[in-house]
Design a protein around this motif. Sequence first.
Motif, short mmCIF file in Angstrom:
data_model
loop_
_atom_site.label_atom_id
_atom_site.label_comp_id
_atom_site.label_asym_id
_atom_site.label_seq_id
_atom_site.Cartn_x
_atom_site.Cartn_y
_atom_site.Cartn_z
N ILE A 1 -51.09 31.75 -31.09
CA ILE A 1 -52.05 32.30 -32.05
C ILE A 1 -53.44 31.87 -31.62
O ILE A 1 -53.68 30.68 -31.36
N GLU A 2 -54.36 32.82 -31.54
CA GLU A 2 -55.76 32.54 -31.27
C GLU A 2 -56.59 32.99 -32.46
O GLU A 2 -56.33 34.06 -33.03
N ILE A 3 -57.58 32.19 -32.82
CA ILE A 3 -58.53 32.55 -33.88
C ILE A 3 -59.78 33.06 -33.17
O ILE A 3 -60.45 32.29 -32.48
N ALA A 4 -60.08 34.33 -33.33
CA ALA A 4 -61.20 34.96 -32.62
C ALA A 4 -62.52 34.64 -33.32
O ALA A 4 -62.57 34.46 -34.53
N SER A 5 -63.55 34.57 -32.51
CA SER A 5 -64.92 34.47 -33.04
C SER A 5 -65.80 35.34 -32.16
O SER A 5 -65.37 35.80 -31.10
N ASP B 1 -60.15 36.58 -26.05
CA ASP B 1 -58.90 36.65 -26.82
C ASP B 1 -58.29 38.05 -26.79
O ASP B 1 -57.08 38.20 -26.68
N TYR B 2 -59.13 39.08 -26.92
CA TYR B 2 -58.63 40.45 -27.03
C TYR B 2 -58.23 41.06 -25.69
O TYR B 2 -57.44 42.00 -25.66
N TRP C 1 -50.60 36.44 -31.58
CA TRP C 1 -51.39 36.86 -32.73
C TRP C 1 -52.86 36.59 -32.46
O TRP C 1 -53.22 35.50 -32.00
N ILE C 2 -53.70 37.57 -32.78
CA ILE C 2 -55.15 37.36 -32.79
C ILE C 2 -55.58 37.46 -34.24
O ILE C 2 -55.47 38.51 -34.87
N VAL C 3 -56.06 36.34 -34.76
CA VAL C 3 -56.55 36.28 -36.14
C VAL C 3 -58.07 36.33 -36.06
O VAL C 3 -58.69 35.49 -35.42
N ASP C 4 -58.66 37.35 -36.68
CA ASP C 4 -60.10 37.55 -36.59
C ASP C 4 -60.72 37.41 -37.99
O ASP C 4 -60.67 38.35 -38.79
N PRO C 5 -61.30 36.23 -38.30
CA PRO C 5 -61.84 36.02 -39.64
C PRO C 5 -63.04 36.93 -39.96
O PRO C 5 -63.22 37.29 -41.13
N ASP D 1 -51.01 45.91 -36.87
CA ASP D 1 -52.28 45.49 -37.45
C ASP D 1 -52.10 45.10 -38.90
O ASP D 1 -51.44 45.83 -39.66
N TYR D 2 -52.73 43.99 -39.28
CA TYR D 2 -52.67 43.51 -40.65
C TYR D 2 -54.06 43.09 -41.10
O TYR D 2 -54.97 42.96 -40.29
N THR D 3 -54.19 42.87 -42.42
CA THR D 3 -55.44 42.38 -42.97
C THR D 3 -55.19 41.04 -43.66
O THR D 3 -54.04 40.60 -43.78
N PHE D 4 -56.25 40.43 -44.14
CA PHE D 4 -56.13 39.14 -44.82
C PHE D 4 -55.55 39.28 -46.23
O PHE D 4 -55.47 38.31 -46.96
N SER D 5 -55.12 40.48 -46.61
CA SER D 5 -54.43 40.64 -47.89
C SER D 5 -52.92 40.80 -47.67
O SER D 5 -52.17 40.96 -48.61
N ASP D 6 -52.49 40.73 -46.40
CA ASP D 6 -51.09 40.95 -46.06
C ASP D 6 -50.31 39.65 -45.86
O ASP D 6 -50.88 38.60 -45.60
N SER D 7 -49.00 39.79 -45.97
CA SER D 7 -48.07 38.75 -45.56
C SER D 7 -47.50 39.22 -44.23
O SER D 7 -46.99 40.33 -44.13
N VAL D 8 -47.63 38.38 -43.20
CA VAL D 8 -47.29 38.79 -41.84
C VAL D 8 -46.03 38.06 -41.39
O VAL D 8 -45.95 36.84 -41.47
N LYS D 9 -45.06 38.84 -40.91
CA LYS D 9 -43.80 38.25 -40.45
C LYS D 9 -43.95 37.78 -39.01
O LYS D 9 -44.48 38.49 -38.16
N ALA D 10 -43.44 36.58 -38.76
CA ALA D 10 -43.39 36.06 -37.40
C ALA D 10 -42.18 36.68 -36.70
O ALA D 10 -41.06 36.58 -37.20
#
Length: 146
Positions: free
Chosen positions: A69-73, A80-81, A97-101, A118-127
């Motif tokens: 998992i990478e947190i993008a900035s 990352d992408y 996973w690329i998590v982009d805050p 693709d998911y958003t920060f309102s989703d529950s994401v399955k590993a």
Amino acid sequence: KHQDIVGELFGTIREYIKSKNGSCRCYVAPFAVFLNKNDTNYVEPDISVICDISKLNDKGCAGAPDWIIEIASSSNRPMDYYTKLFKYRAAGVREYWIVDPDKKSIIVYDFQSEDIMDYTFSDSVKAGIYDDLYVDFSAIADLLNH
């Protein structure tokens, strides 16, 4: 934001593994991952999950982790992408996973099934590497809003 997200994700994954008496290990950066076992170059993913513990040594991980998992900035987004995406896929990482805050998005690359979700920060994401691990990003979004 970055540290809050990493902390929440690491905690969720680590607790899941412990609750299942799993053999996988979860690490946060700085943790060296030598994607090519004989290589001297390494990457330091934000979060690495390694299920083949024979890959672990005093230097880090020799070979591809199962899940990264990478947190993008804004400063590392192209890395990352594009760059890391290619490297991780070529090395045999199972899931990335690329998590982009900033975009409030999560992109899940399942390299085994060739799926991209693709998911958003309102989703529950399955590993994908687990049968029943879901990460509730709405809880992370709530944390970031406080």
